[in-house]
Scaffold this motif. Structure first.
Motif, PDB file in Angstrom:
ATOM      1  N   ASN A  40       6.188  -5.984   6.416  1.00 48.96           N
ATOM      2  CA  ASN A  40       7.167  -5.265   5.614  1.00 48.96           C
ATOM      3  C   ASN A  40       8.570  -5.385   6.200  1.00 48.96           C
ATOM      4  OD1 ASN A  40       6.052  -3.540   3.227  1.00 48.96           O
ATOM      5  ND2 ASN A  40       4.483  -3.399   4.823  1.00 48.96           N
ATOM      6  N   ARG A  54      14.305  -3.823  -2.698  1.00 47.24           N
ATOM      7  CA  ARG A  54      12.902  -3.458  -2.883  1.00 47.24           C
ATOM      8  C   ARG A  54      12.751  -2.358  -3.942  1.00 47.24           C
ATOM      9  NH1 ARG A  54       7.752  -2.649   0.492  1.00 47.24           N
ATOM     10  NH2 ARG A  54       8.671  -3.945   2.128  1.00 47.24           N
ATOM     11  N   GLN A  56       9.456  -0.403  -6.555  1.00 51.27           N
ATOM     12  CA  GLN A  56       8.060  -0.300  -6.951  1.00 51.27           C
ATOM     13  C   GLN A  56       7.999  -0.098  -8.453  1.00 51.27           C
ATOM     14  OE1 GLN A  56       6.431   2.767  -4.445  1.00 51.27           O
ATOM     15  NE2 GLN A  56       5.963   1.313  -2.807  1.00 51.27           N
ATOM     16  N   THR A  65       4.983  -4.091  -5.905  1.00 48.82           N
ATOM     17  CA  THR A  65       6.225  -4.151  -5.151  1.00 48.82           C
ATOM     18  C   THR A  65       7.036  -5.341  -5.634  1.00 48.82           C
ATOM     19  OG1 THR A  65       5.384  -3.032  -3.180  1.00 48.82           O
ATOM     20  CG2 THR A  65       7.230  -4.541  -2.866  1.00 48.82           C
ATOM     21  N   THR A  99      -1.496  -8.201   2.062  1.00 54.74           N
ATOM     22  CA  THR A  99      -0.056  -8.403   2.221  1.00 54.74           C
ATOM     23  C   THR A  99       0.209  -9.648   3.059  1.00 54.74           C
ATOM     24  OG1 THR A  99       0.421  -6.037   2.057  1.00 54.74           O
ATOM     25  CG2 THR A  99       2.055  -7.406   3.162  1.00 54.74           C
ATOM     26  N   THR A 127       2.542  -2.789  -1.378  1.00 57.65           N
ATOM     27  CA  THR A 127       2.489  -1.422  -1.877  1.00 57.65           C
ATOM     28  C   THR A 127       1.401  -0.633  -1.136  1.00 57.65           C
ATOM     29  OG1 THR A 127       3.075  -2.280  -4.055  1.00 57.65           O
ATOM     30  CG2 THR A 127       2.317  -0.012  -3.959  1.00 57.65           C
TER      31      THR A 127
END
Length: 303
Positions: A40, A54, A56, A65, A99, A127
């Motif tokens: 991240n 960024r 959501q 995301t 991720t 996310t």
């Protein structure tokens, strides 16, 4: 309706894009997928250098995301879709979190100087799982191209397109789709559901998962859609499929099979020498992006 943040156009966009690509390349393990940096933190740093913010997005079953920069609502939108990410810890053991450690799709988006760029992570990537009760290992293994995944990404595209304000006489929606690896399959599958896509570009795209799975001796994915099965439905869209000559994960013949199924009127394959599946695509992307997808009229022949 999901609210997303607007950003202003940056005067130093080219410099920031160059810095973003350089930062990605200089990180330890950037080309191998191994890095000590939190995924991240790495993604936020890379995105911020390119003016991508960024967000959501609740998009039909999954909270996705995204990283977005929309600075000219009167200009086209280019949407990048991430690859499969860290889906497997080994050949037989799936990861608990897909991720990507090095988000190649995001690196490509950061290298794009267009006014309106959106990067979409795949369901369950970046996310928090607490926001995605639907998430589970099947969605980054056997169901990674499932209809509900395609629908969620398609819904997110709609939300970002709603932010564009075309001028009188312009087309209401001018959408370009780009996908890396498994994201290439999803770019095609999303395009097959729409009528407003003007171009598709894939990078090392898994455009025939059945063939790729057979090639590597892994299980088929009956709950997933296969991009090659919708080739005819996207045949009128201008597209380029970039493959790496040294790619042993999704070799160049995968894109060739897709184009042969579709016909060569609007699709072409460009094989890039010296590049593997997770090679230095981001460094090459500005030059590759300058190659415009086009449709070629077929000769009618003598009568």
């Amino acid at each position: 309706m999901t609210m997303v943040r607007r950003t202003s156009e940056s005067k130093g966009m080219r410099a920031r894009i160059a810095a973003a690509v350089l930062a990605m390349l200089l990180l330890p393990g950037a080309m191998t997928g191994c890095t000590g940096l939190d995924p991240n933190v790495h993604a936020d740093s890379l995105a911020a250098s390119a003016g991508l913010i960024r967000e959501q997005v609740d998009a039909g079953g999954f909270v996705l995301t995204a990283f977005a920069r929309i600075s000219r609502p009167d200009q086209p939108l280019t949407v990048y879709i991430e690859g499969d990410g860290y889906a497997w810890m080994s050949r037989s053991m799936p990861s608990p979190d897909p991720t990507p450690h090095q988000a190649m799709g995001l690196a490509l988006a950061a290298a794009d100087g267009s006014a309106n760029v959106v990067y979409l992570a795949r369901p369950c990537q970046f996310t928090p799982m607490s926001l995605n009760p639907r998430c589970g290992i099947p969605y980054w293994t056997g169901k990674r191209f499932a209809p509900e995944v395609v629908a969620s990404l398609n819904g997110a595209v709609d939300r970002f397109l709603a932010r564009l304000n075309p001028q009188p006489g312009q087309r209401a929606h001018r959408l370009n789709l780009v996908g890396y690896s498994g994201g290439g399959a999803l770019a095609v599958l999303v395009a097959a559901r729409r009528t407003d896509v003007v171009s598709i570009r894939t990078v090392a795209g898994n455009l025939d998962d059945e063939y790729v799975n057979r090639l590597h001796g892994v299980s088929p994915m009956p709950e997933s859609e296969n991009a090659i099965d919708v080739a005819a439905r996207v045949a009128a869209i201008a597209q380029i499929h970039f493959t790496g000559a040294d790619d042993t994960v999704v070799p160049p013949e995968v894109a060739q099979r897709f184009v042969e199924r579709e016909g060569a009127q609007c699709a072409q394959v460009r094989t890039v020498p010296g590049v593997g599946h997770d090679g230095d695509w981001a460094a090459r992307w500005p030059a590759l992006l300058a190659i415009r997808p086009t449709c070629v009229e077929r000769s009618m022949g003598a009568t």
